[in-house]
Enzyme design. Structure first.
Site, PDB file in Angstrom:
ATOM      1  N   GLU A  28       0.867  -1.180   0.000  1.00  0.00           N
ATOM      2  CA  GLU A  28       0.000   0.000   0.000  1.00  0.00           C
ATOM      3  C   GLU A  28       0.900   1.225   0.000  1.00  0.00           C
ATOM      4  O   GLU A  28       1.682   1.414   0.922  1.00  0.00           O
ATOM      5  CB  GLU A  28      -0.841  -0.023   1.284  1.00  0.00           C
ATOM      6  CG  GLU A  28      -2.264   0.349   1.106  1.00  0.00           C
ATOM      7  CD  GLU A  28      -3.072   0.104   2.384  1.00  0.00           C
ATOM      8  OE1 GLU A  28      -2.661   0.572   3.474  1.00  0.00           O
ATOM      9  OE2 GLU A  28      -4.107  -0.560   2.272  1.00  0.00           O
ATOM     10  N   ARG A  59      19.231  16.074  -8.455  1.00  0.00           N
ATOM     11  CA  ARG A  59      18.117  17.012  -8.630  1.00  0.00           C
ATOM     12  C   ARG A  59      17.885  17.703  -7.290  1.00  0.00           C
ATOM     13  O   ARG A  59      17.520  17.082  -6.318  1.00  0.00           O
ATOM     14  CB  ARG A  59      16.862  16.272  -9.077  1.00  0.00           C
ATOM     15  CG  ARG A  59      17.010  15.610 -10.447  1.00  0.00           C
ATOM     16  CD  ARG A  59      15.726  14.889 -10.822  1.00  0.00           C
ATOM     17  NE  ARG A  59      15.851  14.165 -12.073  1.00  0.00           N
ATOM     18  CZ  ARG A  59      15.392  14.599 -13.245  1.00  0.00           C
ATOM     19  NH1 ARG A  59      14.783  15.767 -13.330  1.00  0.00           N
ATOM     20  NH2 ARG A  59      15.542  13.871 -14.321  1.00  0.00           N
ATOM     21  N   HIS A  62      15.473  21.924  -3.972  1.00  0.00           N
ATOM     22  CA  HIS A  62      14.347  22.744  -4.419  1.00  0.00           C
ATOM     23  C   HIS A  62      13.261  22.869  -3.359  1.00  0.00           C
ATOM     24  O   HIS A  62      13.150  22.036  -2.473  1.00  0.00           O
ATOM     25  CB  HIS A  62      13.688  22.112  -5.660  1.00  0.00           C
ATOM     26  CG  HIS A  62      14.623  21.831  -6.776  1.00  0.00           C
ATOM     27  ND1 HIS A  62      14.508  20.720  -7.572  1.00  0.00           N
ATOM     28  CD2 HIS A  62      15.690  22.521  -7.259  1.00  0.00           C
ATOM     29  CE1 HIS A  62      15.454  20.721  -8.494  1.00  0.00           C
ATOM     30  NE2 HIS A  62      16.195  21.802  -8.316  1.00  0.00           N
ATOM     31  N   LYS A  72       5.800  16.842   0.888  1.00  0.00           N
ATOM     32  CA  LYS A  72       6.012  15.786  -0.103  1.00  0.00           C
ATOM     33  C   LYS A  72       6.105  14.426   0.570  1.00  0.00           C
ATOM     34  O   LYS A  72       6.702  14.288   1.640  1.00  0.00           O
ATOM     35  CB  LYS A  72       7.316  16.023  -0.873  1.00  0.00           C
ATOM     36  CG  LYS A  72       7.350  17.300  -1.675  1.00  0.00           C
ATOM     37  CD  LYS A  72       8.692  17.488  -2.359  1.00  0.00           C
ATOM     38  CE  LYS A  72       8.705  18.766  -3.178  1.00  0.00           C
ATOM     39  NZ  LYS A  72      10.008  19.006  -3.806  1.00  0.00           N
ATOM     40  N   TYR A 132       6.446  11.260  -6.306  1.00  0.00           N
ATOM     41  CA  TYR A 132       6.110  11.998  -5.099  1.00  0.00           C
ATOM     42  C   TYR A 132       4.713  12.582  -5.161  1.00  0.00           C
ATOM     43  O   TYR A 132       4.228  12.986  -6.198  1.00  0.00           O
ATOM     44  CB  TYR A 132       7.150  13.065  -4.770  1.00  0.00           C
ATOM     45  CG  TYR A 132       7.598  13.980  -5.877  1.00  0.00           C
ATOM     46  CD1 TYR A 132       7.228  15.315  -5.890  1.00  0.00           C
ATOM     47  CD2 TYR A 132       8.432  13.521  -6.891  1.00  0.00           C
ATOM     48  CE1 TYR A 132       7.670  16.176  -6.885  1.00  0.00           C
ATOM     49  CE2 TYR A 132       8.876  14.368  -7.884  1.00  0.00           C
ATOM     50  CZ  TYR A 132       8.485  15.700  -7.880  1.00  0.00           C
ATOM     51  OH  TYR A 132       8.916  16.549  -8.873  1.00  0.00           O
ATOM     52  N   ASP A 172      20.021  24.180 -11.683  1.00  0.00           N
ATOM     53  CA  ASP A 172      20.708  23.790 -10.458  1.00  0.00           C
ATOM     54  C   ASP A 172      22.164  24.242 -10.449  1.00  0.00           C
ATOM     55  O   ASP A 172      22.706  24.589  -9.402  1.00  0.00           O
ATOM     56  CB  ASP A 172      20.608  22.278 -10.234  1.00  0.00           C
ATOM     57  CG  ASP A 172      19.205  21.845  -9.832  1.00  0.00           C
ATOM     58  OD1 ASP A 172      18.387  22.717  -9.453  1.00  0.00           O
ATOM     59  OD2 ASP A 172      18.914  20.636  -9.899  1.00  0.00           O
TER      60      ASP A 172
END
Length: 193
Positions: A28, A59, A62, A72, A132, A172
């Protein structure tokens, strides 16, 4: 599921229950009542996915500034990453501190990152799929970011980057350090909301 507190209150590592047999597995990935019982009260409104072809892709770091700030719930459904959350709430007792965890298709782990944190990840394998859930919609004008190696934070990307030049986006590569970023998070305002 098992929920693990980290050194920064509110940042959580979640080990989902995985049920497997000769056919594969089932887990789940989100159940609102269970997650609320674990202290995650985000009203998720958008799901995102990224793909990174090569190892060493970095990445981050941010965030989205208020009023489009996002909490998130992140996971890696293919490959392996090191995921990082940095407290950027001015006035917070843990301002500038960071927490990292490994997320992979094997461990089915999730990382919950509240509003007021910078987020980033480093791919440790090729062909990474990263997913996410966020509790606010994306807004380009609210984007914020800082260098992955901002000196005020000093995230220890460790030996993972030893001898490897990280693969970064142009955005970045041009990111400022935390001090010079467009960070609008203030801890005192957030705890009264």
């Amino acid at each position: 599921m098992k929920v693990h507190e980290t050194e920064i209150p509110g940042v959580l590592i979640i080990d989902t229950d995985v049920f497997g047999d000769h056919r594969g597995y089932f887990t789940e990935t989100y159940n609102k009542p269970k997650y609320e019982g674990a202290g995650i009260h985000a009203d998720f409104v958008q799901d995102n996915m990224s793909f990174s072809a090569q190892p060493g892709t970095l990445r981050g770091l941010h965030w989205q500034n208020p009023p489009y700030a996002q909490a998130k719930l992140v996971s890696c459904t293919k490959g392996r990453v090191i995921d990082v959350a940095v407290d950027i709430r001015k006035g917070s007792p843990t301002f500038g501190k960071w927490v990292a965890c490994e997320l992979s298709e094997e461990n089915h782990r999730q990382f919950f990152i509240p509003r007021g944190f910078a987020h980033g990840f480093l791919t440790l394998s090729p062909d990474v799929e990263f997913r996410y859930k966020v509790d606010n919609v994306y807004n380009k004008e609210s984007e914020g970011g800082m260098q992955y190696d901002a000196p005020e934070v000093n995230v220890d990307w460790g030996t993972l980057l030893e001898g490897i030049e990280p693969v970064l986006s142009e955005k970045d590569m041009a990111a400022p350090d935390l001090t010079h970023s467009d960070n609008k998070f203030v801890y005192e305002e957030m705890i009264t909301e």
